[in-house]
Design a protein around this motif. Structure first.
Motif, PDB file in Angstrom:
ATOM      1  N   GLY B 124      -0.416 -19.837   5.240  1.00  0.00           N
ATOM      2  CA  GLY B 124      -0.205 -18.419   5.997  1.00  0.00           C
ATOM      3  C   GLY B 124       0.157 -17.633   6.099  1.00  0.00           C
ATOM      4  N   HIS B 125       0.820 -17.639   6.479  1.00  0.00           N
ATOM      5  CA  HIS B 125       2.041 -17.008   6.820  1.00  0.00           C
ATOM      6  C   HIS B 125       2.622 -15.638   5.507  1.00  0.00           C
ATOM      7  CE1 HIS B 125       4.377 -20.095   5.462  1.00  0.00           C
ATOM      8  NE2 HIS B 125       5.799 -18.994   5.497  1.00  0.00           N
ATOM      9  N   PRO B 127       1.327 -14.004   4.166  1.00  0.00           N
ATOM     10  CA  PRO B 127       0.813 -11.620   2.980  1.00  0.00           C
ATOM     11  C   PRO B 127       1.402 -11.820   4.757  1.00  0.00           C
ATOM     12  CG  PRO B 127      -0.988 -13.718   3.262  1.00  0.00           C
ATOM     13  CD  PRO B 127      -0.017 -14.297   3.082  1.00  0.00           C
ATOM     14  N   LEU B 128       1.696 -12.090   5.068  1.00  0.00           N
ATOM     15  CA  LEU B 128       2.034 -11.320   7.017  1.00  0.00           C
ATOM     16  C   LEU B 128       3.645 -10.926   6.635  1.00  0.00           C
ATOM     17  CD1 LEU B 128       1.856 -13.719   9.592  1.00  0.00           C
ATOM     18  CD2 LEU B 128      -0.143 -12.472   9.023  1.00  0.00           C
ATOM     19  N   VAL B 130       4.407 -10.043   3.287  1.00  0.00           N
ATOM     20  CA  VAL B 130       4.062  -8.997   2.447  1.00  0.00           C
ATOM     21  C   VAL B 130       4.269  -8.174   3.299  1.00  0.00           C
ATOM     22  CG1 VAL B 130       2.701  -7.915   0.316  1.00  0.00           C
ATOM     23  CG2 VAL B 130       3.778 -10.711   0.669  1.00  0.00           C
ATOM     24  N   GLY B 131       2.956  -7.875   3.857  1.00  0.00           N
ATOM     25  CA  GLY B 131       2.931  -6.466   5.306  1.00  0.00           C
ATOM     26  C   GLY B 131       3.823  -6.117   5.682  1.00  0.00           C
ATOM     27  N   TYR B 134       7.186  -4.164   3.452  1.00  0.00           N
ATOM     28  CA  TYR B 134       5.949  -2.887   3.647  1.00  0.00           C
ATOM     29  C   TYR B 134       6.031  -2.107   4.781  1.00  0.00           C
ATOM     30  CZ  TYR B 134       2.578   1.226   1.656  1.00  0.00           C
ATOM     31  OH  TYR B 134       1.969   1.761   2.192  1.00  0.00           O
ATOM     32  N   GLY B 157      -4.105 -20.307  -2.056  1.00  0.00           N
ATOM     33  CA  GLY B 157      -4.681 -18.779  -3.031  1.00  0.00           C
ATOM     34  C   GLY B 157      -3.322 -17.494  -1.282  1.00  0.00           C
ATOM     35  N   ALA B 158      -3.152 -17.999  -0.827  1.00  0.00           N
ATOM     36  CA  ALA B 158      -2.789 -16.429   0.741  1.00  0.00           C
ATOM     37  C   ALA B 158      -1.321 -16.360  -0.226  1.00  0.00           C
ATOM     38  CB  ALA B 158      -2.120 -17.300   1.560  1.00  0.00           C
ATOM     39  N   GLU B 161      -2.072 -13.928  -3.061  1.00  0.00           N
ATOM     40  CA  GLU B 161      -3.032 -13.010  -3.094  1.00  0.00           C
ATOM     41  C   GLU B 161      -1.383 -12.111  -2.738  1.00  0.00           C
ATOM     42  OE1 GLU B 161      -6.145 -12.687  -1.214  1.00  0.00           O
ATOM     43  OE2 GLU B 161      -7.215 -13.700  -2.314  1.00  0.00           O
ATOM     44  N   ALA B 162      -0.565 -12.367  -2.220  1.00  0.00           N
ATOM     45  CA  ALA B 162       0.023 -11.770  -1.153  1.00  0.00           C
ATOM     46  C   ALA B 162       0.688 -11.115  -2.530  1.00  0.00           C
ATOM     47  CB  ALA B 162       0.957 -12.639  -0.161  1.00  0.00           C
ATOM     48  N   LEU B 165       0.219  -8.834  -4.003  1.00  0.00           N
ATOM     49  CA  LEU B 165       0.040  -7.568  -3.031  1.00  0.00           C
ATOM     50  C   LEU B 165       1.921  -6.635  -3.950  1.00  0.00           C
ATOM     51  CD1 LEU B 165      -2.553  -8.045  -0.094  1.00  0.00           C
ATOM     52  CD2 LEU B 165      -2.530  -6.669  -2.646  1.00  0.00           C
ATOM     53  N   LEU B 168       2.690  -5.538  -6.562  1.00  0.00           N
ATOM     54  CA  LEU B 168       2.029  -4.640  -6.947  1.00  0.00           C
ATOM     55  C   LEU B 168       2.890  -3.491  -5.910  1.00  0.00           C
ATOM     56  CD1 LEU B 168      -2.026  -4.445  -6.520  1.00  0.00           C
ATOM     57  CD2 LEU B 168      -0.565  -3.235  -8.405  1.00  0.00           C
ATOM     58  N   TRP B 169       2.912  -3.497  -4.572  1.00  0.00           N
ATOM     59  CA  TRP B 169       3.638  -2.394  -3.638  1.00  0.00           C
ATOM     60  C   TRP B 169       5.592  -2.692  -4.571  1.00  0.00           C
ATOM     61  CZ3 TRP B 169       1.035  -4.720   1.015  1.00  0.00           C
ATOM     62  CH2 TRP B 169      -0.431  -4.080   1.012  1.00  0.00           C
TER      63      TRP B 169
END
Lengths: 324, 331
Positions: B124-125, B127-128, B130-131, B134, B157-158, B161-162, B165, B168-169
């Motif tokens: 769960g962490h 994606p955090l 990755v953001g 950014y 899945g997290a 998906e992360a 991203l 991509l970024w």
């Protein structure tokens, strides 16, 4: 005062806040090149560039989680969900991370994040695309949940959301994007947790929010022809919930009808009704009535969909019942 | 696995790492004892056996870099320099804890040191992080973000998906994140072979155009060499990178995992031969930098420091009732 649509109110507020604060950036599906499914972000990619207006893949869990991480590091991301139904793959991120990380870190981090997009039903989108999620998100401490019904409140609440230190669930309604209304000029904000009396009346308090407010006002017009004076309240915020304003009104009218679009069990109307009983039991001359969506998944067929959601007639009938 | 680079770590640093590894081990053993005595509640996930991975990676960071961790977060927090007394007090649910006793074992934070926390939901962490990466580039810095998670998170899945991203970024140089897979061979009691269609977990990052490699997670020097090279590359390029560190936990998944029917004693014993403390101790002895006397001194120092942490935790006050309502919302 100027006249603008709900859509323009949202877009102009985003522009003003992005001009003012370089920490504000936008993420979402098709918000850039495509200009937004409901065109709230029209022209913003051109204006701010791809670093600030991020077209994401169809990957809500990923990009809402990433937006939370951005917020924790000091940015002020605004996520557009194409509809709130699509927030559910990211529910774990919103509920387990955004809502709680301030608390379990002992106050070391903030999540100044806005997630916005259309909520609710009414245009034959059937079961997976017609949900209202305010009760779901409203259940969780750590989130703010707002649902503006007018262009002025869309503007004022969005500005407050963009300057908030907390994650904000910003619930728009697709049926409202085109409505016009007066909007104060300048740096207006509408504080969270303040309901407003939209129409004064002596006989009954009708509590609503978002699209249901407009149905409640239509019902009040109809009832006025019968000599019934409805006081119509717009909650505007679901969390925090302004029970003071509701209770103040009910103490004067002694009767209340609460309207919501979504399902009855554990819904916002149940919460408001319970709050009225707790605060105004001795003032009530009749049991509180709830007008809600039917307890079924949203059907596709036009006639069934009409049966599944509240309309002005149902609100008027509920008002007549509490006046008996 | 890429070619090992020559060891360039000075002996003094190796000795310091040895002390740190021994201290973390004794600290973790103490938390297990305190748990059994009812002093620590909830879940308790110790990293006994895995210490070289956080130590090697976090030693490669600058003071202004940031990181995110799973719930197995005690060692990461300790090696980053957070006061062990505050860590122990957090586990004891005391006001003197890192999070005033409101997070517990799974949620150690020390934002002043770039520790953006431990998280309790597997994957769960990610994606955090990755953001966060950014944000670091958006703000015009060359800071990097590390994200530690276990092999179990590779199937969430997290992660995927992360990682997409990040890929991509990263093409725009906007995602300086290092994914550190702490592959301890088991997601709770389910082995990697039984959970992942591809057992070489690093390779799964190929799908997102993220450069990746495997490393030996038991050799802190090797981990550090990889970490230093990867962190500097990510800092330079703003592109993500993934490292799968092969490691092993000698303790159970959590404090309740006593009998471990999913693995054999022989398997545990095989891995114990590669205990990160043992490997570093051997290296130092061979270099003539450590002898029996010095080992005993380190042990005594570590034990004393652990007991100081326990004393502090014992005597720290409970959070007052008004803390219940604090930190739900900001100003």
């Amino acid at each position: 005062m100027t006249e603008m649509t709900y859509r323009e109110a949202l877009r102009s507020t985003l522009v003003e806040e992005m001009d003012r604060d370089p920490r504000v950036l936008l993420l979402g599906e098709d918000i850039g090149v495509y200009q937004g499914t409901f065109r709230i972000t029209e022209g913003l990619l051109e204006r701010y560039g791809p670093k600030r207006v991020i077209d994401t893949p169809i990957s809500e869990l990923g990009f809402i989680g990433a937006a939370i991480g951005m917020a924790m590091l000091g940015l002020r991301p605004v996520v557009e969900v194409m509809t709130w139904n699509f927030s559910l793959p990211a529910a774990d991120q919103i509920l387990q991370n955004a809502a709680k990380v301030r608390y379990f870190s002992g106050g070391q981090v903030s999540v100044p994040l806005v997630i916005r997009g259309p909520n609710g039903a009414g245009v034959q989108l059937s079961a997976q695309h017609s949900q209202s999620l305010e009760s779901f998100y409203g259940h969780f401490p750590g989130l703010r949940v707002v649902a503006p019904a007018t262009p002025a409140d869309a503007r004022g609440l969005l500005r407050t959301a963009l300057r908030s230190e907390d994650p904000v669930i910003f619930l728009e309604h697709a049926a409202l994007y085109g409505i016009k209304g007066p909007v104060p000029e300048g740096d207006d904000t509408v504080p969270f947790g303040q309901a407003t009396v939209v129409r004064r009346g002596r006989h009954v308090t009708v509590v609503a929010y978002s699209r249901m407010l407009h149905l409640a006002l239509a019902a009040a017009d109809e009832l006025a022809r019968e000599g019934v004076e409805c006081e119509v309240l717009d909650l505007r915020s679901l969390r925090p919930l302004d029970m003071d304003t509701v209770a103040e009104s009910v103490r004067r009218t002694h009767r209340a009808v609460v309207v919501q679009e979504q399902w009855p069990l554990f819904g916002a109307a149940a919460e408001v009704a319970a709050g009225i009983y707790e605060r105004c039991f001795d003032d009530l001359d009749a049991p509180v009535e709830r007008v809600t969506g039917e307890d079924v998944p949203a059907p596709y067929a036009r006639n069934l969909e009409k049966l599944a959601f509240p309309d002005e007639d149902r609100i008027a009938r509920a008002v007549r019942r509490v006046l008996q | 696995m890429q070619h090992a680079e020559p060891v360039t770590v000075p002996v003094d640093t190796l000795l310091e790492w040895y002390r740190t590894l021994v201290f973390c081990r004794r600290f973790e053993e103490q938390t297990e004892r305190s748990f059994r005595r009812g002093k620590i509640g909830g879940y308790l996930h110790v990293a006994i056996g895995q210490e070289a991975v956080p130590l090697g990676f976090l030693s490669a960071l600058r003071a202004d870099d940031v990181f995110f961790v799973s719930y197995r977060d005690h060692v990461h927090t300790l090696v980053r320099g957070t006061d062990p007394r505050a860590v122990m007090a957090e586990l004891y649910g005391k006001l003197g804890g890192t999070c005033k006793g409101k997070g517990g074992s799974m949620h150690l934070f020390d934002v002043a040191r770039g520790n953006y926390g431990g998280y309790g939901i597997v994957g769960g962490h990610i994606p955090l992080a990755v953001g966060a990466a950014y944000a670091l580039r958006y703000q015009g810095t060359d800071r990097v973000c590390l994200c530690f998670f276990g092999d179990g998170a590779m199937n969430s899945g997290a992660l995927h998906e992360a990682a997409n991203l990040a890929g991509l970024w990263g093409r725009e140089g906007l995602c300086p994140v290092v994914f550190v897979v702490e592959n301890n061979q088991y997601g709770m009691g389910t082995s990697v072979e039984r959970a992942s269609a591809v057992v070489e977990l690093a390779r799964r990052f190929d799908a997102y155009d993220i450069p990746n490699e495997r490393c030996d997670g038991m050799d802190v020097v090797g981990v550090y060499e990889v970490a230093r090279r990867v962190v500097e590359e990510v800092r330079r390029t703003g592109r993500p990178y993934a490292v799968e560190a092969l490691t092993y936990r000698f303790s159970g998944h959590g404090a309740a995992d006593l009998f471990q029917p999913y693995r054999s004693k022989q398997e545990v014993e095989r891995w114990r031969q590669r205990d990160p403390i043992l490997l570093l101790e051997r290296r130092l002895r061979e270099a003539g930098a450590l002898d029996d006397h010095a080992v005993r001194e380190v042990e005594a120092w570590a034990e004393k420091r652990v007991q100081e942490a326990v004393s502090f935790a014992e005597s720290s006050p409970e959070p007052p009732p008004e803390e219940l309502y604090r930190d739900v919302y900001g100003a």
